[in-house]
Write a protein that holds these residues in place. Sequence first.
Motif, PDB file in Angstrom:
ATOM      1  N   ILE A 126      93.825  52.423 -26.041  1.00 41.59           N
ATOM      2  CA  ILE A 126      92.391  52.487 -26.333  1.00 41.59           C
ATOM      3  C   ILE A 126      92.050  51.399 -27.347  1.00 41.59           C
ATOM      4  O   ILE A 126      92.934  50.829 -27.977  1.00 41.59           O
ATOM      5  N   GLY A 127      90.769  51.109 -27.477  1.00 42.55           N
ATOM      6  CA  GLY A 127      90.340  50.206 -28.547  1.00 42.55           C
ATOM      7  C   GLY A 127      90.272  48.743 -28.195  1.00 42.55           C
ATOM      8  O   GLY A 127      90.405  47.899 -29.076  1.00 42.55           O
ATOM      9  N   GLU A 128      90.040  48.419 -26.914  1.00 37.82           N
ATOM     10  CA  GLU A 128      89.894  46.994 -26.598  1.00 37.82           C
ATOM     11  C   GLU A 128      88.719  46.438 -27.394  1.00 37.82           C
ATOM     12  O   GLU A 128      87.819  47.175 -27.792  1.00 37.82           O
ATOM     13  N   LEU A 150      92.039  45.409 -31.758  1.00 31.98           N
ATOM     14  CA  LEU A 150      91.208  44.730 -32.748  1.00 31.98           C
ATOM     15  C   LEU A 150      91.909  43.489 -33.279  1.00 31.98           C
ATOM     16  O   LEU A 150      93.034  43.565 -33.779  1.00 31.98           O
ATOM     17  N   ALA A 151      91.237  42.355 -33.178  1.00 32.10           N
ATOM     18  CA  ALA A 151      91.768  41.086 -33.681  1.00 32.10           C
ATOM     19  C   ALA A 151      91.121  40.774 -35.027  1.00 32.10           C
ATOM     20  O   ALA A 151      89.897  40.789 -35.150  1.00 32.10           O
ATOM     21  N   LEU A 152      91.962  40.499 -36.024  1.00 33.49           N
ATOM     22  CA  LEU A 152      91.472  40.174 -37.360  1.00 33.49           C
ATOM     23  C   LEU A 152      92.075  38.852 -37.826  1.00 33.49           C
ATOM     24  O   LEU A 152      93.252  38.589 -37.581  1.00 33.49           O
ATOM     25  N   ARG A 164      84.002  44.661 -38.695  1.00 33.57           N
ATOM     26  CA  ARG A 164      84.775  44.799 -37.460  1.00 33.57           C
ATOM     27  C   ARG A 164      85.603  46.076 -37.479  1.00 33.57           C
ATOM     28  O   ARG A 164      85.635  46.826 -36.503  1.00 33.57           O
ATOM     29  N   LEU A 165      86.250  46.326 -38.605  1.00 28.14           N
ATOM     30  CA  LEU A 165      87.092  47.513 -38.730  1.00 28.14           C
ATOM     31  C   LEU A 165      86.259  48.791 -38.614  1.00 28.14           C
ATOM     32  O   LEU A 165      86.636  49.720 -37.887  1.00 28.14           O
ATOM     33  N   ALA A 166      85.129  48.839 -39.283  1.00 26.05           N
ATOM     34  CA  ALA A 166      84.263  50.022 -39.224  1.00 26.05           C
ATOM     35  C   ALA A 166      83.779  50.279 -37.794  1.00 26.05           C
ATOM     36  O   ALA A 166      83.804  51.421 -37.315  1.00 26.05           O
ATOM     37  N   ALA A 167      83.354  49.235 -37.116  1.00 24.70           N
ATOM     38  CA  ALA A 167      82.865  49.391 -35.743  1.00 24.70           C
ATOM     39  C   ALA A 167      83.986  49.840 -34.805  1.00 24.70           C
ATOM     40  O   ALA A 167      83.784  50.697 -33.935  1.00 24.70           O
ATOM     41  N   TRP A 168      85.171  49.272 -34.990  1.00 27.48           N
ATOM     42  CA  TRP A 168      86.311  49.628 -34.145  1.00 27.48           C
ATOM     43  C   TRP A 168      86.717  51.081 -34.359  1.00 27.48           C
ATOM     44  O   TRP A 168      86.931  51.819 -33.400  1.00 27.48           O
ATOM     45  N   LEU A 169      86.795  51.505 -35.616  1.00 23.59           N
ATOM     46  CA  LEU A 169      87.180  52.893 -35.910  1.00 23.59           C
ATOM     47  C   LEU A 169      86.134  53.876 -35.393  1.00 23.59           C
ATOM     48  O   LEU A 169      86.485  54.952 -34.893  1.00 23.59           O
ATOM     49  N   MET A 171      84.264  53.379 -32.773  1.00 21.83           N
ATOM     50  CA  MET A 171      84.480  53.386 -31.330  1.00 21.83           C
ATOM     51  C   MET A 171      85.689  54.255 -30.971  1.00 21.83           C
ATOM     52  O   MET A 171      85.637  55.065 -30.032  1.00 21.83           O
ATOM     53  N   LEU A 172      86.775  54.109 -31.713  1.00 22.71           N
ATOM     54  CA  LEU A 172      87.978  54.905 -31.452  1.00 22.71           C
ATOM     55  C   LEU A 172      87.711  56.398 -31.608  1.00 22.71           C
ATOM     56  O   LEU A 172      88.164  57.196 -30.795  1.00 22.71           O
ATOM     57  N   ALA A 173      87.004  56.761 -32.645  1.00 17.96           N
ATOM     58  CA  ALA A 173      86.741  58.173 -32.938  1.00 17.96           C
ATOM     59  C   ALA A 173      86.042  58.861 -31.761  1.00 17.96           C
ATOM     60  O   ALA A 173      86.254  60.056 -31.531  1.00 17.96           O
TER      61      ALA A 173
END
Length: 177
Positions: A126-128, A150-152, A164-169, A171-173
Motif C-alpha cells: 500500500i502507499g504508492e 513514499l519518496a523523500l 508529504r509525510l502527513a499526506a502519505w500517512l 492516505m495509509l490510515a
Amino acid sequence: MAKVGVFFGTDTGNTRRIAKDIATVLGSAVAAKPVNIRNAKVTDLLAFDILILGTPTYGEGLLPGLSTGNATESWEEFLPTLTGQDFSGKKVAIYGLGNQKSYPAEFVDAIFYLYEQFKQCGATIIGEWTTDSYKFQSSKAVINGHFVGLALDQENQKDLTPDRLAAWLEMLAKTWD
C-alpha cells in the motif's frame, strides 16, 4: 500491542528520524516504537498486520548493508531471510530516501527491492506515491507511473518532507479499516 510495526534500515540516521516522525504522528496507540532492521527478526515483522518500512538508497541504487560501507548489517542482509516467509494478509507501506540531484538515474531505487521482496512473500503493498514535484531521470521504484512508496529527498527537498509525510500517512490510515 500496537497496530503498526515501523522498521527501518540506516547507518547515518536520516531514515531513523523519519521513522520516529512516523511513530510520533501516528501515536503510540497506533504505532510501535521504530526498530532498526539490524535488530529485528522475521518473527518481529510477522507480529504486525501492518508494516511501515524505510530505507535509504545508497550510491547508485543500492540497499544499505555491509557491502555499501555500513558499520552494521541492514536491509541488504535482512531481505534474504524473508525467502519462503508468508506475509499473506499483511499490508506493507514503504518509504525511501534518495538524492535526485546526485543520483537522478537511481532515485530511491532501494524501495523497489523492499517492494519486490515483500510482494513475493504475499504482502499487499500500500502507499504508492505520485512522481509529481520530483526531478529525476529514472527509478526502479516507479511502476505504472507512481513510486511504490513514499519518496523523500532530505538533501534537496527537505522542506517538502513534513507535508508529504502527513499526506502519505493520512492516505495509509484510510486503508487500515
